[in-house]
Design a protein around this motif. Structure first.
Motif, PDB file in Angstrom:
ATOM      1  N   TYR A 127       0.812  -1.220   0.000  1.00 55.85           N
ATOM      2  CA  TYR A 127       0.000   0.000   0.000  1.00 55.85           C
ATOM      3  C   TYR A 127       0.849   1.275   0.000  1.00 55.85           C
ATOM      4  N   PHE A 128       2.100   1.140  -0.428  1.00 52.59           N
ATOM      5  CA  PHE A 128       3.006   2.286  -0.396  1.00 52.59           C
ATOM      6  C   PHE A 128       2.538   3.415  -1.311  1.00 52.59           C
ATOM      7  N   ASP A 129       2.077   3.057  -2.495  1.00 50.08           N
ATOM      8  CA  ASP A 129       1.650   4.090  -3.451  1.00 50.08           C
ATOM      9  C   ASP A 129       0.511   4.929  -2.884  1.00 50.08           C
ATOM     10  N   ILE A 130      -0.413   4.283  -2.184  1.00 51.13           N
ATOM     11  CA  ILE A 130      -1.525   5.017  -1.578  1.00 51.13           C
ATOM     12  C   ILE A 130      -1.027   5.861  -0.412  1.00 51.13           C
ATOM     13  N   GLY A 131      -0.286   5.246   0.494  1.00 53.89           N
ATOM     14  CA  GLY A 131       0.135   5.953   1.701  1.00 53.89           C
ATOM     15  C   GLY A 131       1.119   7.073   1.453  1.00 53.89           C
ATOM     16  N   TYR A 132       2.069   6.834   0.552  1.00 49.36           N
ATOM     17  CA  TYR A 132       3.124   7.836   0.342  1.00 49.36           C
ATOM     18  C   TYR A 132       2.814   8.810  -0.784  1.00 49.36           C
ATOM     19  N   ASN A 133       2.188   8.330  -1.848  1.00 48.94           N
ATOM     20  CA  ASN A 133       1.940   9.179  -3.018  1.00 48.94           C
ATOM     21  C   ASN A 133       0.530   9.768  -3.050  1.00 48.94           C
TER      22      ASN A 133
ATOM     23  N   PRO B 273      12.906   0.191   6.297  1.00 55.04           N
ATOM     24  CA  PRO B 273      14.033   1.128   6.397  1.00 55.04           C
ATOM     25  C   PRO B 273      14.733   1.445   5.085  1.00 55.04           C
ATOM     26  N   GLU B 274      14.844   0.444   4.187  1.00 53.11           N
ATOM     27  CA  GLU B 274      15.549   0.693   2.933  1.00 53.11           C
ATOM     28  C   GLU B 274      14.809   1.716   2.066  1.00 53.11           C
ATOM     29  N   LYS B 275      13.477   1.673   2.109  1.00 47.08           N
ATOM     30  CA  LYS B 275      12.703   2.644   1.326  1.00 47.08           C
ATOM     31  C   LYS B 275      12.798   4.024   1.959  1.00 47.08           C
ATOM     32  N   LEU B 276      12.771   4.075   3.268  1.00 46.54           N
ATOM     33  CA  LEU B 276      12.899   5.350   3.956  1.00 46.54           C
ATOM     34  C   LEU B 276      14.259   5.973   3.666  1.00 46.54           C
ATOM     35  N   LYS B 277      15.314   5.155   3.665  1.00 42.73           N
ATOM     36  CA  LYS B 277      16.657   5.653   3.348  1.00 42.73           C
ATOM     37  C   LYS B 277      16.722   6.158   1.913  1.00 42.73           C
TER      38      LYS B 277
END
Length: 211
Positions: free
Chosen positions: A119-125, A187-191
Motif C-alpha cells: 500500500y506504499f503508493d496510496i500511503g506515500y503518493n 528502512p531501505e525505502k525510507l533511506k
C-alpha cells in the motif's frame, strides 16, 4: 462568464449542511463541469499583452489578472480543482478499509513490511497532501475535524466535507505514517527517500562577508 461563475459558487454555498455531504458536492462538480472546462480553455489562450511579452522573451504570466487578461477567471478553476480533489481522494476510502482489515490480522514485522510495500503508493503518493493540507488538528481535542477542501473566492465560505466519508482514509494514514516513519519497518525505502530528498535540496549559498 463572470456572472455564471458567481452563480455557481452561490449555488454551492447554499448546499452547505455544515459540513457538506459528499453527494451534494459531487453533484455540484458534475453540474458545473462544463463551466470549469470553459474557464480552463479560456485561460490557456494568451491575451494580447501576454502574447506580446512572450514574443519579446519576457515573463508572460499575468499575475495581476487584469480585466483584459484571459487568466482573470483562474480563481474559479483553481477552486473547482480543490473541491474536486475532495471527491477524488474519497474514492480511496474503500481500499483503505480493506487495507486496515488486513493490517489488523498481522502480528509481526515481516508481515507489516509487506503491507507497507503493498500500500506504499496510496500511503506515500496518493495521500501525500491529504493530512497536511486538508486536516487541521490545531483545535480543541473534543472538536470534530472535517476535511477541508478549499475556500470560496467569492462569498467567504470553506468547503468542509463530512468526516464520516473519510474515516478509513484518516485511520489508514495514521497507521501508515506510524509504521513507516516512527517504527521504520521499511528502512531501505525510507533511506532511499531521504537520499533523494538530499539530492534536490539546493545547497546553501554562502553570504559574502561585509567588512
Amino acid at each position: 462568464m463572470e456572472e455564471e461563475i458567481n452563480n455557481s459558487i452561490s449555488k454551492l454555498k447554499h448546499l452547505n449542511d455544515n459540513p457538506f455531504t459528499l453527494q451534494k458536492v459531487a453533484f455540484w462538480l458534475y453540474e458545473y463541469n462544463d463551466l470549469y472546462k470553459e474557464v480552463k480553455n479560456y485561460s490557456e489562450n494568451l491575451c494580447e499583452q501576454c502574447q506580446e511579452w512572450k514574443d519579446e522573451g519576457l515573463p508572460y504570466d499575468c499575475l495581476q489578472e487584469a480585466n483584459y487578461c484571459t487568466k482573470r477567471y483562474r480563481y474559479f478553476s483553481n477552486f473547482y480543482e480543490e473541491v474536486e480533489y475532495g471527491i477524488k481522494v474519497q474514492e480511496l476510502d474503500a481500499v483503505c478499509k480493506v487495507a486496515l482489515e488486513e493490517y489488523k490480522t498481522y502480528n509481526n514485522e515481516s508481515q507489516l513490511k509487506e503491507w507497507l510495500k503493498k500500500y506504499f503508493d496510496i500511503g506515500y503518493n496518493k495521500l501525500a497532501i491529504f493530512y497536511y493540507d486538508h486536516l487541521d488538528y490545531s483545535v480543541n481535542d473534543d472538536e470534530v475535524v472535517h476535511p477541508h477542501f478549499g475556500n470560496s473566492p467569492i462569498g467567504e465560505f470553506g468547503v468542509c466535507i463530512d468526516r464520516k466519508y473519510y474515516e478509513n482514509i484518516i485511520e489508514f494514514d495514521d497507521v501508515f505514517k506510524m509504521l513507516f516513519y516512527e517504527r521504520k519497518i521499511y528502512p531501505e525505502k525510507l533511506k532511499e527517500i531521504e537520499e533523494e530528498m538530499q539530492k534536490i535540496v539546493a545547497p546553501m549559498i554562502p553570504i559574502p562577508k561585509i567588512d
